[in-house]
Design a protein around this motif. Structure first.
Motif, mmCIF file in Angstrom:
data_model
loop_
_atom_site.group_PDB
_atom_site.id
_atom_site.type_symbol
_atom_site.label_atom_id
_atom_site.label_comp_id
_atom_site.label_asym_id
_atom_site.label_seq_id
_atom_site.Cartn_x
_atom_site.Cartn_y
_atom_site.Cartn_z
ATOM 1 N N ASP A 1 0.778 -1.175 0.125
ATOM 2 C CA ASP A 1 -0.037 0.209 0.111
ATOM 3 C C ASP A 1 0.931 1.163 -0.084
ATOM 4 O OD1 ASP A 1 -1.946 2.115 0.499
ATOM 5 O OD2 ASP A 1 -2.873 0.972 1.910
ATOM 6 N N GLY A 2 0.855 1.942 -1.078
ATOM 7 C CA GLY A 2 1.921 3.045 -1.092
ATOM 8 C C GLY A 2 1.307 4.261 -0.289
ATOM 9 N N ARG A 3 0.178 4.075 0.338
ATOM 10 C CA ARG A 3 -0.313 5.310 1.156
ATOM 11 C C ARG A 3 0.400 5.023 2.630
ATOM 12 N NH1 ARG A 3 -6.401 3.829 0.401
ATOM 13 N NH2 ARG A 3 -5.334 1.880 0.151
ATOM 14 N N ARG A 4 0.664 3.926 2.604
ATOM 15 C CA ARG A 4 1.425 3.416 3.918
ATOM 16 C C ARG A 4 2.832 4.191 3.948
ATOM 17 N NH1 ARG A 4 -1.475 -1.036 7.493
ATOM 18 N NH2 ARG A 4 -3.584 -0.636 6.908
ATOM 19 N N LEU A 5 3.475 3.704 2.734
ATOM 20 C CA LEU A 5 4.546 4.041 2.434
ATOM 21 C C LEU A 5 4.785 5.556 2.752
ATOM 22 C CD1 LEU A 5 7.717 3.699 1.575
ATOM 23 C CD2 LEU A 5 6.711 3.980 -0.911
ATOM 24 N N ARG A 6 3.849 6.398 2.204
ATOM 25 C CA ARG A 6 3.833 7.799 2.318
ATOM 26 C C ARG A 6 3.629 8.219 3.712
ATOM 27 N NH1 ARG A 6 -0.507 9.144 -0.703
ATOM 28 N NH2 ARG A 6 0.855 9.111 -2.644
ATOM 29 N N ALA A 7 2.721 7.564 4.383
ATOM 30 C CA ALA A 7 2.652 7.884 5.657
ATOM 31 C C ALA A 7 4.054 7.563 6.597
ATOM 32 C CB ALA A 7 1.605 7.262 6.356
ATOM 33 N N ALA A 8 4.705 6.564 6.470
ATOM 34 C CA ALA A 8 5.919 6.393 7.146
ATOM 35 C C ALA A 8 7.051 7.150 6.591
ATOM 36 C CB ALA A 8 6.100 4.725 6.756
ATOM 37 N N ARG A 9 6.931 7.696 5.442
ATOM 38 C CA ARG A 9 7.936 8.546 5.165
ATOM 39 C C ARG A 9 7.746 10.054 5.759
ATOM 40 N NH1 ARG A 9 7.449 12.649 1.709
ATOM 41 N NH2 ARG A 9 5.690 11.658 0.833
ATOM 42 N N ARG A 10 6.651 10.260 5.813
ATOM 43 C CA ARG A 10 6.310 11.584 6.385
ATOM 44 C C ARG A 10 6.372 11.489 8.082
ATOM 45 N NH1 ARG A 10 0.734 13.070 3.252
ATOM 46 N NH2 ARG A 10 1.595 14.063 1.238
ATOM 47 N N ARG A 11 6.070 10.404 8.794
ATOM 48 C CA ARG A 11 6.526 10.395 9.889
ATOM 49 C C ARG A 11 7.967 10.355 10.528
ATOM 50 N NH1 ARG A 11 2.557 6.107 9.679
ATOM 51 N NH2 ARG A 11 4.193 4.592 9.625
ATOM 52 N N ALA A 12 8.918 10.031 9.395
ATOM 53 C CA ALA A 12 10.316 10.113 9.175
ATOM 54 C C ALA A 12 10.407 11.331 9.047
ATOM 55 C CB ALA A 12 11.041 9.152 8.363
ATOM 56 N N ARG A 13 9.719 12.269 8.552
ATOM 57 C CA ARG A 13 10.173 13.524 8.237
ATOM 58 C C ARG A 13 11.177 13.764 7.194
ATOM 59 N NH1 ARG A 13 8.609 17.582 12.663
ATOM 60 N NH2 ARG A 13 7.504 16.469 13.998
ATOM 61 N N LEU A 14 10.779 12.843 6.173
ATOM 62 C CA LEU A 14 11.569 12.915 4.971
ATOM 63 C C LEU A 14 10.958 13.344 3.751
ATOM 64 C CD1 LEU A 14 13.597 9.267 5.456
ATOM 65 C CD2 LEU A 14 14.407 11.834 5.853
ATOM 66 N N THR A 15 11.553 13.927 2.769
ATOM 67 C CA THR A 15 11.010 14.402 1.565
ATOM 68 C C THR A 15 11.142 12.965 0.672
ATOM 69 O OG1 THR A 15 12.900 15.054 0.351
ATOM 70 C CG2 THR A 15 11.399 16.637 1.643
ATOM 71 N N LEU B 1 13.386 3.638 6.608
ATOM 72 C CA LEU B 1 12.115 4.207 7.650
ATOM 73 C C LEU B 1 11.995 3.313 8.687
ATOM 74 C CD1 LEU B 1 9.710 4.405 4.388
ATOM 75 C CD2 LEU B 1 10.765 6.607 5.789
ATOM 76 N N ASN B 2 12.775 2.677 9.139
ATOM 77 C CA ASN B 2 12.827 1.805 10.179
ATOM 78 C C ASN B 2 11.395 1.111 10.617
ATOM 79 O OD1 ASN B 2 14.132 0.631 12.663
ATOM 80 N ND2 ASN B 2 13.381 2.417 13.692
ATOM 81 N N CYS B 3 10.832 0.478 9.560
ATOM 82 C CA CYS B 3 9.575 -0.118 9.689
ATOM 83 C C CYS B 3 9.639 -1.558 9.200
ATOM 84 C CB CYS B 3 8.421 0.871 8.951
ATOM 85 S SG CYS B 3 8.783 0.861 7.256
ATOM 86 N N THR B 4 8.591 -2.362 9.415
ATOM 87 C CA THR B 4 8.686 -3.715 9.051
ATOM 88 C C THR B 4 7.737 -3.744 7.853
ATOM 89 O OG1 THR B 4 6.472 -4.125 10.125
ATOM 90 C CG2 THR B 4 8.541 -4.423 11.549
ATOM 91 N N VAL B 5 7.725 -4.803 7.092
ATOM 92 C CA VAL B 5 6.990 -4.864 5.778
ATOM 93 C C VAL B 5 5.476 -4.811 6.201
ATOM 94 C CG1 VAL B 5 6.962 -7.332 5.800
ATOM 95 C CG2 VAL B 5 7.007 -6.267 3.426
ATOM 96 N N ASN B 6 5.099 -5.399 7.318
ATOM 97 C CA ASN B 6 3.710 -5.564 7.578
ATOM 98 C C ASN B 6 3.278 -4.127 7.681
ATOM 99 O OD1 ASN B 6 3.529 -8.313 7.522
ATOM 100 N ND2 ASN B 6 4.019 -8.423 9.773
ATOM 101 N N GLU B 7 4.046 -2.866 8.288
ATOM 102 C CA GLU B 7 3.541 -1.777 8.122
ATOM 103 C C GLU B 7 3.036 -1.106 6.822
ATOM 104 O OE1 GLU B 7 5.685 0.623 11.369
ATOM 105 O OE2 GLU B 7 6.891 -1.058 11.311
ATOM 106 N N LEU B 8 3.536 -1.727 5.647
ATOM 107 C CA LEU B 8 3.245 -1.380 4.355
ATOM 108 C C LEU B 8 2.237 -2.011 3.592
ATOM 109 C CD1 LEU B 8 6.956 -0.175 3.337
ATOM 110 C CD2 LEU B 8 5.165 1.135 4.786
ATOM 111 N N LEU B 9 1.780 -2.966 4.291
ATOM 112 C CA LEU B 9 0.825 -3.974 3.550
ATOM 113 C C LEU B 9 -0.533 -3.592 3.896
ATOM 114 C CD1 LEU B 9 2.326 -7.311 4.061
ATOM 115 C CD2 LEU B 9 2.832 -6.072 2.168
ATOM 116 N N THR B 10 -1.620 -3.764 2.913
ATOM 117 C CA THR B 10 -2.924 -3.107 3.285
ATOM 118 C C THR B 10 -3.548 -4.147 4.316
ATOM 119 O OG1 THR B 10 -3.729 -4.476 1.283
ATOM 120 C CG2 THR B 10 -3.445 -2.347 0.880
#
Length: 87
Positions: A12-26, A68-77
């Protein structure tokens, strides 16, 4: 040399975007950090992954997870969620 096929994951790309924003990265910073860590990634690849236009290659997905220091499960729908936008 043939590239490894894409994983068949409910990415889920939306979850990737959310993780990137949480990491405060462009998007550019995420791509650069992945590249700095040894996996060449362009901003375009980040954009395509976040917009659900392309599933990231397994190496790129691993690089995203590391930066992003996250797990693959965090980026799955979650069950029942739509994984891709209609074209």
């Amino acid at each position: 040399m043939a590239r490894t096929p894409l994983l068949d994951l409910p990415f889920d790309g939306r979850r990737l975007r959310a993780a990137r924003r949480r990491a405060r990265l462009t998007q550019e910073q995420l791509a650069q950090r992945c590249t700095d860590n040894g996996t060449p990634v362009s901003r375009f690849q980040v954009v395509r992954a976040e917009s659900c236009k392309n599933l990231p290659h397994p190496d790129v997905l691993d690089a995203f997870l590391e930066v992003l220091n996250c797990t693959v499960n965090e980026l799955l729908t979650s069950a029942g969620e739509v994984t891709r936008e209609s074209a």
